[in-house]
Design an enzyme around this catalytic site. Structure first.
Site, PDB file in Angstrom:
ATOM      1  N   ASP A 102       0.814  -1.209   0.000  1.00  0.00           N
ATOM      2  CA  ASP A 102       0.000   0.000   0.000  1.00  0.00           C
ATOM      3  C   ASP A 102       0.854   1.267   0.000  1.00  0.00           C
ATOM      4  O   ASP A 102       1.935   1.297   0.598  1.00  0.00           O
ATOM      5  CB  ASP A 102      -0.915  -0.006   1.232  1.00  0.00           C
ATOM      6  CG  ASP A 102      -2.075   0.963   1.069  1.00  0.00           C
ATOM      7  OD1 ASP A 102      -2.315   1.426  -0.059  1.00  0.00           O
ATOM      8  OD2 ASP A 102      -2.728   1.260   2.082  1.00  0.00           O
ATOM      9  N   HIS A 131       2.516   2.643  -8.929  1.00  0.00           N
ATOM     10  CA  HIS A 131       2.395   1.178  -9.057  1.00  0.00           C
ATOM     11  C   HIS A 131       3.648   0.626  -9.745  1.00  0.00           C
ATOM     12  O   HIS A 131       4.203  -0.387  -9.317  1.00  0.00           O
ATOM     13  CB  HIS A 131       1.149   0.802  -9.855  1.00  0.00           C
ATOM     14  CG  HIS A 131      -0.137   1.268  -9.241  1.00  0.00           C
ATOM     15  ND1 HIS A 131      -0.418   1.083  -7.903  1.00  0.00           N
ATOM     16  CD2 HIS A 131      -1.218   1.905  -9.767  1.00  0.00           C
ATOM     17  CE1 HIS A 131      -1.625   1.584  -7.640  1.00  0.00           C
ATOM     18  NE2 HIS A 131      -2.131   2.097  -8.748  1.00  0.00           N
ATOM     19  N   LEU A 164      10.774 -20.959  -1.623  1.00  0.00           N
ATOM     20  CA  LEU A 164       9.867 -19.941  -1.078  1.00  0.00           C
ATOM     21  C   LEU A 164       8.545 -20.043  -1.830  1.00  0.00           C
ATOM     22  O   LEU A 164       8.542 -20.152  -3.051  1.00  0.00           O
ATOM     23  CB  LEU A 164      10.476 -18.540  -1.281  1.00  0.00           C
ATOM     24  CG  LEU A 164       9.547 -17.333  -1.092  1.00  0.00           C
ATOM     25  CD1 LEU A 164       9.151 -17.164   0.372  1.00  0.00           C
ATOM     26  CD2 LEU A 164      10.200 -16.050  -1.594  1.00  0.00           C
TER      27      LEU A 164
HETATM   28  C1  IPE Z   1      -1.445   0.004  -3.395  1.00  0.00           C
HETATM   29  O1  IPE Z   1      -1.266   1.375  -3.486  1.00  0.00           O
HETATM   30  C2  IPE Z   1      -1.746  -0.667  -4.709  1.00  0.00           C
HETATM   31  C3  IPE Z   1      -3.085  -1.265  -4.811  1.00  0.00           C
HETATM   32  C4  IPE Z   1      -3.967  -1.298  -3.842  1.00  0.00           C
HETATM   33  C5  IPE Z   1      -3.475  -1.834  -6.085  1.00  0.00           C
HETATM   34  P1  IPE Z   1      -2.504   2.365  -3.513  1.00  0.00           P
HETATM   35  O2  IPE Z   1      -2.899   2.549  -4.925  1.00  0.00           O
HETATM   36  O3  IPE Z   1      -3.575   1.897  -2.597  1.00  0.00           O
HETATM   37  O4  IPE Z   1      -1.845   3.698  -2.964  1.00  0.00           O
HETATM   38  P2  IPE Z   1      -2.495   4.806  -2.011  1.00  0.00           P
HETATM   39  O5  IPE Z   1      -3.073   4.107  -0.820  1.00  0.00           O
HETATM   40  O6  IPE Z   1      -3.538   5.495  -2.819  1.00  0.00           O
HETATM   41  O7  IPE Z   1      -1.348   5.691  -1.665  1.00  0.00           O
HETATM   42 MG    MG Z   2      -4.133   2.334  -0.644  1.00  0.00          MG
END
Ligand code: IPE
Ligand code: MG
Length: 241
Positions: free
Chosen positions: A2, A19, A114
């Site tokens: 996250d 991402h 793993l």
């Molecule tokens: C995590 O990062 C990726 C996924 C949930 C796909 P986020 O996209 O949730 O990033 P924030 O929480 O908005 O910063």
């Molecule tokens: Mg998030």
């Protein structure tokens, strides 16, 4: 995993760049886990709730995850990583992504160094619903239902309950992750945003875990009463590779 969106936002970049930057975090964390002998590592990649995001972001995530897998799976295979997926394979997951997941699972099925599980289109409540459905479909009498029955109907029944769960990005919730399995899991929260996460953060979390006193509802002043989970691999983990 996250914090990708916030990482990108802080840099004035589109969320998708966050991402993309998460790939390096994933690779370094997996390599760090391999170096210290972690046997089971489960990553929350896409939740059943993430479909509510803008269609462009969902489309990006589907394509990105599947191309990441194609780029990285040979290297993971060579290192003895078994790749698995947990979640619903429903119609919303593009066929190409499903095919890549199936192929990666087949290719690495015999590996045991793993087990890397990607929770994809996963939700803890959905998993429990699916377990209940399958129990009912098998006409299992109510009097025979116990913890083992539920566990054996989860997506990956052979997967041990996690010893440690790390939540990144300064959030303090489970967000529907491994709800059944995390009943006695030690939780570690870190403000680090996922794209900045590296093996060192994994090692720090494991060190924190090693300072915890796990009692599983018992009263124990010392470690004289062995608990079945105490033979788990994490007890033997060396934090310094
Ligand atoms: C995590 O990062 C990726 C996924 C949930 C796909 P986020 O996209 O949730 O990033 P924030 O929480 O908005 O910063
Ligand atoms: Mg998030």
């Amino acid at each position: 995993m996250d914090g990708n969106g916030r990482w990108a936002q802080k840099r004035g970049l589109p969320r998708t760049e966050g991402h993309a930057a998460g790939e390096e975090a994933l690779v370094d964390t997996v390599n760090g886990a391999l170096d210290i002998g972690v046997k089971w590592l489960t990553m929350f990649a896409f939740s059943t709730e993430n479909w509510k995001r803008p269609v462009d972001e969902v489309r990006f995530l589907m394509g990105f995850n599947s191309s990441l897998l194609e780029r990285r799976r040979d290297e993971l295979h060579e290192k003895g990583v078994r790749i698995r997926f947990m979640g619903r394979r429903d119609w919303r997951v593009p066929k190409k992504a499903t095919a890549t997941m199936v192929r990666s699972e087949e290719m690495t099925a015999q590996n045991r160094t793993l087990t890397l599980t990607m929770a994809f289109n996963y939700g803890g409540r959905t998993e429990i619903i699916d377990a209940v459905k399958s129990i009912v479909e098998q006409n299992i009498p109510a009097k025979n239902i116990n913890e083992h029955t539920i566990k054996s109907h989860l997506y990956l029944p052979d997967q041990p309950d996690p010893d440690l769960l790390i939540r990144t990005s300064g959030e303090y919730r489970l967000s529907n992750f491994l709800l059944w399995q995390a009943a006695y899991t030690e939780l570690v929260f870190t403000p680090v945003l996922w794209p900045d996460f590296r093996r060192q953060h994994l090692f720090e979390a494991i060190e924190e875990y090693q300072r915890r006193d796990r009692r599983f509802g018992e009263i124990r002043q010392d470690n004289s009463i062995p608990h079945p989970n105490e033979n788990s691999e994490s007890r033997k983990m060396r934090v310094q590779p």
